[in-house]
Design a protein around this motif. Structure first.
Motif, short mmCIF file in Angstrom:
data_model
loop_
_atom_site.label_atom_id
_atom_site.label_comp_id
_atom_site.label_asym_id
_atom_site.label_seq_id
_atom_site.Cartn_x
_atom_site.Cartn_y
_atom_site.Cartn_z
N VAL A 121 0.84 -1.18 0.00
CA VAL A 121 0.00 0.00 0.00
C VAL A 121 0.88 1.25 0.00
CG1 VAL A 121 -1.64 1.34 1.38
CG2 VAL A 121 -2.01 -1.11 1.01
N ALA A 122 1.97 1.21 0.79
CA ALA A 122 2.84 2.38 0.89
C ALA A 122 3.51 2.71 -0.44
CB ALA A 122 3.91 2.14 1.96
N VAL A 123 3.98 1.68 -1.19
CA VAL A 123 4.68 1.97 -2.44
C VAL A 123 3.73 1.93 -3.64
CG1 VAL A 123 6.88 1.14 -1.56
CG2 VAL A 123 5.40 -0.40 -2.86
N GLY A 124 2.46 1.68 -3.39
CA GLY A 124 1.47 1.77 -4.45
C GLY A 124 1.36 0.55 -5.34
N ALA C 19 14.99 -10.95 -3.36
CA ALA C 19 13.56 -11.23 -3.17
C ALA C 19 13.22 -11.24 -1.69
CB ALA C 19 13.20 -12.57 -3.81
N ILE C 20 14.05 -11.91 -0.89
CA ILE C 20 13.72 -12.04 0.52
C ILE C 20 13.91 -10.71 1.26
CG2 ILE C 20 14.38 -13.18 2.68
CD1 ILE C 20 14.87 -15.70 0.96
N LEU C 21 14.97 -9.98 0.89
CA LEU C 21 15.19 -8.70 1.56
C LEU C 21 14.09 -7.70 1.20
CD1 LEU C 21 19.06 -8.25 1.50
CD2 LEU C 21 17.55 -8.82 3.41
N LEU C 22 13.69 -7.69 -0.10
CA LEU C 22 12.67 -6.73 -0.52
C LEU C 22 11.28 -7.10 -0.02
CD1 LEU C 22 13.44 -5.61 -4.19
CD2 LEU C 22 13.67 -4.34 -2.05
N LEU C 23 10.99 -8.40 0.06
CA LEU C 23 9.62 -8.81 0.36
C LEU C 23 9.46 -9.40 1.76
CD1 LEU C 23 8.84 -10.12 -3.18
CD2 LEU C 23 7.59 -8.30 -2.01
N VAL C 24 10.54 -9.50 2.52
CA VAL C 24 10.41 -9.89 3.93
C VAL C 24 11.10 -8.83 4.80
CG1 VAL C 24 10.92 -11.61 5.69
CG2 VAL C 24 10.30 -12.34 3.41
N GLY C 25 12.34 -8.52 4.49
CA GLY C 25 13.10 -7.55 5.28
C GLY C 25 12.47 -6.17 5.24
N ALA C 26 12.28 -5.64 4.03
CA ALA C 26 11.74 -4.29 3.90
C ALA C 26 10.35 -4.17 4.55
CB ALA C 26 11.70 -3.89 2.43
N PRO C 27 9.43 -5.10 4.30
CA PRO C 27 8.11 -4.98 4.96
C PRO C 27 8.20 -4.97 6.47
CG PRO C 27 8.00 -6.60 3.21
CD PRO C 27 9.43 -6.22 3.34
N LEU C 28 9.06 -5.83 7.02
CA LEU C 28 9.16 -5.89 8.49
C LEU C 28 9.72 -4.57 9.03
CD1 LEU C 28 10.38 -9.54 9.21
CD2 LEU C 28 8.08 -8.59 9.39
N LEU C 30 9.51 -1.60 7.59
CA LEU C 30 8.47 -0.59 7.44
C LEU C 30 7.40 -0.75 8.52
CD1 LEU C 30 7.50 1.74 5.61
CD2 LEU C 30 6.16 0.05 4.35
N MET C 31 7.09 -2.00 8.82
CA MET C 31 6.06 -2.26 9.84
C MET C 31 6.51 -1.72 11.20
SD MET C 31 4.38 -5.89 10.87
CE MET C 31 5.77 -6.39 11.85
N GLY C 32 7.80 -1.89 11.48
CA GLY C 32 8.33 -1.35 12.72
C GLY C 32 8.12 0.16 12.80
N PRO C 264 -1.42 0.99 12.43
CA PRO C 264 -0.29 1.16 13.36
C PRO C 264 -0.43 0.29 14.59
CG PRO C 264 -0.99 3.28 12.52
CD PRO C 264 -2.02 2.28 12.05
N PHE C 265 -1.64 0.18 15.14
CA PHE C 265 -1.81 -0.66 16.32
C PHE C 265 -1.58 -2.14 15.98
CE2 PHE C 265 -4.71 -2.58 19.67
CZ PHE C 265 -3.79 -2.38 20.68
N GLY C 266 -2.11 -2.54 14.80
CA GLY C 266 -1.88 -3.92 14.35
C GLY C 266 -0.39 -4.19 14.16
N ALA C 267 0.32 -3.17 13.63
CA ALA C 267 1.77 -3.32 13.44
C ALA C 267 2.46 -3.49 14.78
CB ALA C 267 2.32 -2.10 12.69
N ALA C 268 2.00 -2.72 15.79
CA ALA C 268 2.61 -2.81 17.11
C ALA C 268 2.43 -4.21 17.69
CB ALA C 268 2.01 -1.77 18.05
N ILE C 269 1.23 -4.76 17.57
CA ILE C 269 1.01 -6.13 18.09
C ILE C 269 1.90 -7.12 17.34
CG2 ILE C 269 -0.71 -7.92 18.50
CD1 ILE C 269 -2.84 -5.73 18.39
#
Lengths: 257, 351, 293
Positions: A121-124, C19-28, C30-32, C264-269
């Motif tokens: 969602v963030a990067v669209g 693939a793993i850094l962009l689709l696992v590392g980066a999302p985690l 960003l979630m933080g 944001p709250f879901g991300a915190a949990i």
């Protein structure tokens, strides 16, 4: 006295087998029950299977699931094959590389799924089939990697040395010797990746956009709406496909040549 | 100048691992192998013989030194650019290909015309008498048959040099003896230089034109089998090949004085402690007091073709005598006997 | 030669790592970051909000209308229930999985292969479908319900939508994760050790306790972790078999990203869940190090 036999282990094992398989058999049995209420047995019928074949939402969801599973499994298998070739021999950093490869396997799926949702969602990136293919590819990598790696581990390097000794260059060696010997592992890896993607619910649940429902997501919402014999039938179909594919991959990994 | 050697190895060294963990497996090794020679690298496991073969094949690259094959420098060439083929220890026959396809592999890589490939495959299989198995898979063959196919596969591209890495070690004793004879005949027929690696000293002696005995990454002695066996220059060579008796002594002007007092008429270049070696079959058991020295008979074992006597010397050491004279009855156990040592059978060892 | 090898290796590894850094590392990652932001009015996240630890505070305290913080046990209860549920499931899996692994090791090679396949198949079949099968069995009017009703004289029993149903479903879902690692230890186990133990006077029970279990410990711990972590984040089982009553962390996360739209709250949990997981893995790693040292 057989020192490996411990009392009660056999009984507990048989109980566990029943525990694992009885619910599955109950589900399959009910899917052939003609009665609408799904709990009262009247007589055997294939009505529900005919119905799901004619249900346009199920057909659309099936199509989405197949496109998703084939794309994700193909991409994951190619990536995993390259990674397996890279990690074939020991080198500094091999353990770290393998930990990263296993990461999608260790992390709780729901966390990765919602995190991916936030990123997309963030990067669209539009939610839907494309988003699901990206996410599925990543969590399929370890499933494709393990059988390929196991096959490589069991493969002596002398075959490749022999090929080079017989005038095949590195590329020809890979094509004529490495790949033919590796293919059962590659196929097993693809099969497991395919099954994993096909059966996935959580990631698809968060990333499927409107109109791109997959089969498990469809089943989940159908269960929420109320238990129907159609769900039994479509669930049975999914079970049978998984069991067949996993048995196939099991047979492939035991293949000698 | 025309090259008379198939292989010229000059000052080759090789280490595995890096930094402190590095293990040097070859130290400055130089070897010349003549055309059509059957040359054997002999030594215990870990002596560097297989590494040397792998350097010639191109599976490993030397850290220093050079390797030339038929005058062409191949030190850094990959295996597929060397006019060399290998028979691997466990054959390494491609399991997904038939016997025929295995043998045709190199010819296809060399882009030979189809009919020529067929003809050459036929010839190679005929040479090892495996024509009838052309369509089989390697897994359907016995160990000896796989061995033959591996030979045919390596010979089909007509290499300048054939490398054989302990090719007979997986076979049982009887088959091994048969294959030894076949290998020798094959080499004569094909007229190819053989570089053979083995840890079996009997095999090395039986097959080779020349043998190089290796230990700790160095070649200790190199020469025809007879010379290696009868005139070992090192204690290790003497000990590794067959049974041997070693006598410590002191070199003086008149010969070597062995422990026990006798001086043997052996010429030694400089005085000091030396070791003498003698094969058990060259020593003779004689009546006490009539030999070079006396000893006590500990045990006699009748071996059919000979009798092996185990003696104890006055110095406490053991001494073996292999007597192939069936008429003579063995003296009684525990009796005093004499040892006769022909001077020409005594070898002075280095180290 | 070694240099080109390294280059080759990096090129081959690159797709997987990217693939793993962009689709696992980066999302985690960003979630933080998102876990520190505030919820948006229309979208899930207000990207412009100032970062704060408010979402983590909300897990334990609630802001009263006059601004004072008062203890809110809602999420603590769910958190504790999740940990407890995961722990109970792990224990149940161990109690069932260990004997199965032991028994498998006593079989012939063919028997082992068959059992391995039988234990592996549920692992690969659809989690949703398998939990649905239990829904059919446990629901009112299902055959198990009727059987229990017939034996239980004190009126109808509610089998579904409670903690027991969730425990049954979770154990069912994750049992293979326990059996497989434990079995892999027994498969390589040198049974002469047990012979030696018997020879030295140990009874069967003592040999089990003093020889077999210590050797199997790495497998048992690995299996426990493999059961505990996904249990903690379970969503499907509590959603289907727990009804709306017995929520677990996974359900709360889903609600924040679904109906509540408080990302944001879901991300915190989710971050808390990851932290618990890391804690469990670190504990295991420490134990392993201490053992090997």
């Amino acid at each position: 006295m057989n020192i490996r036999r411990f009392p009660l282990t056999r009984e507990i094992s048989l109980f566990v087998l029943a525990y694992l398989y009885l619910p599955v058999f109950v589900l399959i049995a009910y899917s052939f029950n003609a009665n609408r209420t799904a709990t009262v047995w009247t007589h055997a019928s294939l009505d529900w299977y005919v119905r799901i074949l004619n249900n346009p939402s199920i057909r659309a969801a099936t199509w989405n699931s197949l496109v998703l599973a084939i794309s994700a499994a193909t991409a994951a298998t190619v990536i995993a094959l390259l990674a397996a070739l890279a990690t074939r021999r020991a080198f500094p950093g091999r353990n770290a590389s393998e930990t990263i490869l296993r990461l999608p396997l260790i992390l709780p799926e729901i966390v990765v799924a919602v995190a991916t949702l936030i990123l997309f969602v963030a990067v669209g990136i539009e939610l839907g089939l494309g988003a699901m293919i990206l996410a599925h590819t990543v969590f399929c990598i370890p499933f494709a990697y393990l059988p390929i790696r196991a096959r490589l581990d069991g493969m002596s390097g002398t075959y490749e040395e022999a090929a080079q000794d017989l005038y095949a260059n590195r590329f020809r060696t890979f094509r004529r010797v490495t790949m033919p010997l590796l293919w059962p592992g590659v196929l097993a890896g693809f099969t497991l990746a395919f099954v994993t993607s096909l059966d996935d619910f959580l990631t698809s649940f968060f990333l499927s956009g409107p109109g791109t429902t997959t089969l498990p997501v469809y089943i989940f919402s159908a269960i929420r709406a109320g238990i129907t014999p159609e769900i039994n039938a479509i669930s049975t179909v999914m079970l049978v496909i998984s069991i067949l594919l996993v048995s196939l991959s099991f047979a492939l990994t035991r293949l000698r040549r | 100048m025309a090259e008379t050697n198939t292989v010229t190895i000059r000052g080759v060294s090789k280490a595995f691992g890096r930094g402190d963990a590095a293990v040097r497996v070859l130290h400055d090794v130089s070897v010349d192998i003549a055309r059509q020679e059957f040359f054997t690298l002999l030594g215990p496991s870990g002596c560097g013989k297989t590494t040397l073969l792998r350097l010639v094949a191109g599976f490993e690259i030397a850290d220093s030194g050079s390797i030339r094959i038929e005058g062409q420098d191949v030190t850094h060439a990959p295996p597929f650019r060397r006019p060399v083929n290998t028979v691997f220890q466990n054959y390494a026959l491609f399991p997904h290909l038939t016997v025929e396809q295995n043998v045709a592999f190199s010819l296809e890589e060399q882009r030979l015309p189809r009919d020529q490939i067929r003809q050459r495959v036929g010839e190679a299989l005929e040479m090892v008498r495996m024509q009838t198995y052309a369509r089989r898979r390697p897994s359907d063959l016995s160990g000896g048959q796989q061995q033959r196919v591996a030979l045919a596969r390596a010979l089909a591209p007509r290499p300048k040099l054939l490398l054989l890495d302990e090719p007979l070690s997986a076979l049982d004793l009887k088959l091994r003896k048969e294959m030894q004879i076949e290998l020798k005949q094959l080499q004569a027929e094909a007229g190819i230089t053989f570089l053979f690696v083995t840890h079996d000293q009997e095999e090395a002696l039986a097959l080779s034109d020349r043998v190089a005995v290796m230990q700790g990454g160095r070649i200790l002695q190199m020469g025809p089998p007879r010379e290696i066996y009868e005139a070992p220059t090192h204690r290790f060579v003497a000990d590794f090949i067959g049974d041997i008796n070693l006598l410590d002594g002191e070199a003086t002007g008149g010969g070597v004085r062995v422990a026990g007092g006798q001086t043997l008429p052996v010429q030694v270049s400089r005085p000091g402690p030396v070791t003498l070696a003698i094969r058990p079959e060259r020593a003779r058991l004689v009546a006490a007091g009539t030999g070079v020295m006396d000893a006590t008979l500990v045990h006699s074992a009748y071996l059919g073709t000979a009798t092996l006597h185990k003696l104890q010397l006055a110095s406490g050491g053991d001494f073996l005598i292999r007597q192939s004279d069936p008429v003579q009855a063995a003296p009684e156990k525990g009796s005093r006997v004499g040892i006769a040592l022909p001077t020409d059978a005594l070898q002075v060892l280095q180290e | 030669m070694t240099q080109s090898d390294t280059l080759r290796r990096i090129v081959l590894m690159l797709p997987a790592l990217v693939a793993i850094l962009l689709l696992v590392g980066a999302p985690l990652g960003l979630m933080g970051w998102v876990s520190l932001l505030e919820k948006g009015t229309t979208a899930g996240v207000d990207w412009g909000s100032a970062p704060s630890i408010g979402n983590y505070q909300r897990l334990v305290w609630e802001e009263d209308f006059d601004g004072t913080l008062i203890l809110n046990t809602n999420y603590l209860v769910i958190f504790l229930r999740s940990v407890l549920q995961a722990a109970v499931t792990t224990l149940l899996c161990l109690m069932l999985g260990l004997p199965v692994a032991l028994w498998m090791a006593s079989l012939s090679p063919t028997g082992r292969a068959v059992m391995l396949l039988l234990v592996t198949i549920p692992f690969w079949t659809n989690l949703l479908v398998r939990n649905y099968a239990w829904l059919i069995i446990l629901r009112e009017g299902g055959w198990l319900g009727m059987a229990v009703d017939a034996l239980w004289p004190f009126g109808p029993v509610q089998l579904l939508y409670n903690d027991v149903a969730v425990a049954i479903g979770l154990t069912y879902s994750f049992l293979p994760f326990m059996v497989l690692p434990v079995y892999s230890v027994f498969e390589k186990f040198d049974w002469r050790l047990v012979e030696a133990a018997h020879d030295l006077g140990a009874t069967r029970a003592r040999a089990l306790r003093r020889v077999i279990l210590p050797v199997a410990m790495p497998g048992i711990l690995a299996g426990s972790l493999l059961v505990f972590i996904p249990c903690l984040g379970a969503f499907v089982t509590p959603a289907l078999l727990g009804g709306g009553k017995t929520l677990m962390l996974g359900n709360v996360i889903q609600m924040q990203f679904g109906p509540s739209r408080n990302w944001p709250f879901g991300a915190a949990i989710s971050v808390v869940l990851l932290a618990v997981m890391l804690l469990a893995m670190t504990a295991l790693a420490l134990w392993r190090n201490r053992r090997s040292a």
